[in-house]
Design a protein around this motif. Structure first.
Motif, PDB file in Angstrom:
ATOM      1  N   ASP A   1      -6.900  -0.519  -3.332  1.00 56.22           N
ATOM      2  CA  ASP A   1      -5.760   0.252  -2.842  1.00 56.22           C
ATOM      3  C   ASP A   1      -5.907   0.587  -1.364  1.00 56.22           C
ATOM      4  O   ASP A   1      -5.087   1.320  -0.804  1.00 56.22           O
ATOM      5  N   HIS A   2      -6.961   0.055  -0.712  1.00 53.05           N
ATOM      6  CA  HIS A   2      -7.131   0.271   0.721  1.00 53.05           C
ATOM      7  C   HIS A   2      -6.073  -0.537   1.474  1.00 53.05           C
ATOM      8  O   HIS A   2      -5.453  -1.451   0.926  1.00 53.05           O
ATOM      9  N   ASP A   3      -5.890  -0.219   2.766  1.00 53.47           N
ATOM     10  CA  ASP A   3      -4.845  -0.902   3.537  1.00 53.47           C
ATOM     11  C   ASP A   3      -5.311  -2.201   4.173  1.00 53.47           C
ATOM     12  O   ASP A   3      -4.556  -2.839   4.897  1.00 53.47           O
ATOM     13  N   ARG A   4      -6.556  -2.609   3.918  1.00 52.09           N
ATOM     14  CA  ARG A   4      -7.035  -3.909   4.392  1.00 52.09           C
ATOM     15  C   ARG A   4      -8.008  -4.483   3.363  1.00 52.09           C
ATOM     16  O   ARG A   4      -8.531  -3.768   2.516  1.00 52.09           O
ATOM     17  N   ASP A   5      -8.226  -5.791   3.467  1.00 54.26           N
ATOM     18  CA  ASP A   5      -9.097  -6.468   2.505  1.00 54.26           C
ATOM     19  C   ASP A   5     -10.540  -5.998   2.663  1.00 54.26           C
ATOM     20  O   ASP A   5     -10.991  -5.670   3.768  1.00 54.26           O
ATOM     21  N   LEU A   6     -11.257  -5.982   1.530  1.00 54.85           N
ATOM     22  CA  LEU A   6     -12.667  -5.606   1.525  1.00 54.85           C
ATOM     23  C   LEU A   6     -13.472  -6.719   0.859  1.00 54.85           C
ATOM     24  O   LEU A   6     -12.959  -7.468   0.037  1.00 54.85           O
ATOM     25  N   VAL A   7     -14.737  -6.814   1.234  1.00 53.54           N
ATOM     26  CA  VAL A   7     -15.670  -7.736   0.584  1.00 53.54           C
ATOM     27  C   VAL A   7     -16.774  -6.897  -0.047  1.00 53.54           C
ATOM     28  O   VAL A   7     -17.511  -6.198   0.652  1.00 53.54           O
ATOM     29  N   ILE A   8     -16.881  -6.965  -1.389  1.00 56.80           N
ATOM     30  CA  ILE A   8     -17.861  -6.186  -2.128  1.00 56.80           C
ATOM     31  C   ILE A   8     -18.630  -7.135  -3.040  1.00 56.80           C
ATOM     32  O   ILE A   8     -18.018  -7.858  -3.844  1.00 56.80           O
ATOM     33  N   ASP A   9     -19.943  -7.161  -2.897  1.00 59.55           N
ATOM     34  CA  ASP A   9     -20.798  -8.042  -3.705  1.00 59.55           C
ATOM     35  C   ASP A   9     -20.354  -9.496  -3.622  1.00 59.55           C
ATOM     36  O   ASP A   9     -20.388 -10.238  -4.606  1.00 59.55           O
ATOM     37  N   GLY A  10     -19.898  -9.910  -2.450  1.00 54.65           N
ATOM     38  CA  GLY A  10     -19.519 -11.290  -2.225  1.00 54.65           C
ATOM     39  C   GLY A  10     -18.135 -11.669  -2.699  1.00 54.65           C
ATOM     40  O   GLY A  10     -17.720 -12.817  -2.525  1.00 54.65           O
TER      41      GLY A  10
END
Length: 266
Positions: free
Chosen positions: A26-35
């Motif tokens: 739900d953040h306003d930009r993409d995230l990378v978590i655990d690849g």
């Protein structure tokens, strides 16, 4: 207010039964978590997440707008997301660290509305709603080829190409090995718009199979499908066709409730 709360975002990991896994946040930009890339989906909002220490089944709902290609209306209606495994976490969007595990489970009922969709998320505790003991039945309660049935399925799965589809009747380029071999079995789509979906087979005859419902999406000639033999779950079929009466999981000779209505001369 705690400064650490300013960097908290929600992250959903959704793994479909066909192996496709996506990440949404739900953040306003993409995230990378655990690849894994978590695409920004501000329209994804969960209801209040309730976690209890008793045996009551935990459920919640996830609502979202059909704005992206990751979860589309056609895929929802086709059932691609039914039974998908979901993991919900609170993460730090500045570092990608996981702050808390908020819950998880499988997607249950999905409803579409004017503003998007709502999906029920059933937690692990929901499994306790299932019956703990089986009821007696004249038919077999095992599934063909499972660990209780023990019938080897390696030679009972075959690939074929679709020649034509008329409503629920599918014509194939390969004839069945024996009469009604695929009745009560499955047809898996390995190509075309229905790729990854399954259709229940009502009966088969020669080079045609009759599905219990029409294919959810259009089918092009030449589409590759996998046919899995079925079983009508009777003791006669289990004995004659599969030679598997020793593993039959039913009570075909147990008197039913009609025993109470019998009387001399009836």
């Amino acid at each position: 207010m705690n400064d650490q709360l300013h960097s908290v975002a929600l992250a959903w990991t959704i793994a479909r039964r066909d192996g496709v896994t996506i990440g949404l946040t739900d953040h306003d930009r993409d995230l990378v978590i655990d690849g894994l890339l978590y695409a920004a989906a501000p329209g994804m909002t969960p209801s209040a997440v309730k976690r209890s220490g008793d045996l009551e089944a935990d459920t919640t709902e996830i609502a979202g707008a059909l704005t992206g290609a990751a979860i589309g209306e056609a895929d929802l209606l086709a059932g691609r997301w039914d039974g998908a495994r979901v993991r919900v976490r609170a993460v730090d969007w500045t570092s990608g660290d996981v702050r808390a595990e908020l819950g998880g489970g499988t997607i249950g009922a999905v409803e579409l509305g004017e503003r998007g969709f709502t999906a029920e998320l059933r937690g692990v505790a929901a499994l306790l709603d299932a019956p703990m003991a089986e009821a007696t039945s004249p038919g077999c309660r095992a599934e063909l080829g499972d660990r209780r049935c023990r019938v080897a399925m390696a030679t009972r799965r075959r690939f074929a190409r679709v020649l034509a589809v008329v409503e629920t009747v599918v014509t194939l380029d390969t004839a069945e090995p024996l009469a009604n071999a695929y009745g009560d079995g499955l047809l898996r789509w390995f190509g075309g718009a229905n790729c990854g979906l399954e259709s229940a087979v009502a009966r088969s005859a020669d080079a045609t199979v009759t599905l219990r419902a029409p294919p959810r999406l259009a089918v092009d000639p030449g589409t590759l499908v996998e046919l899995i033999e079925g079983c009508d779950k009777t003791i006669a079929t289990c004995t004659a066709r599969f030679g598997n009466a020793a593993n039959f999981r039913g009570e075909p000779y147990l008197p039913g409730i009609d025993l109470l209505t019998r009387y001399p001369g009836a």
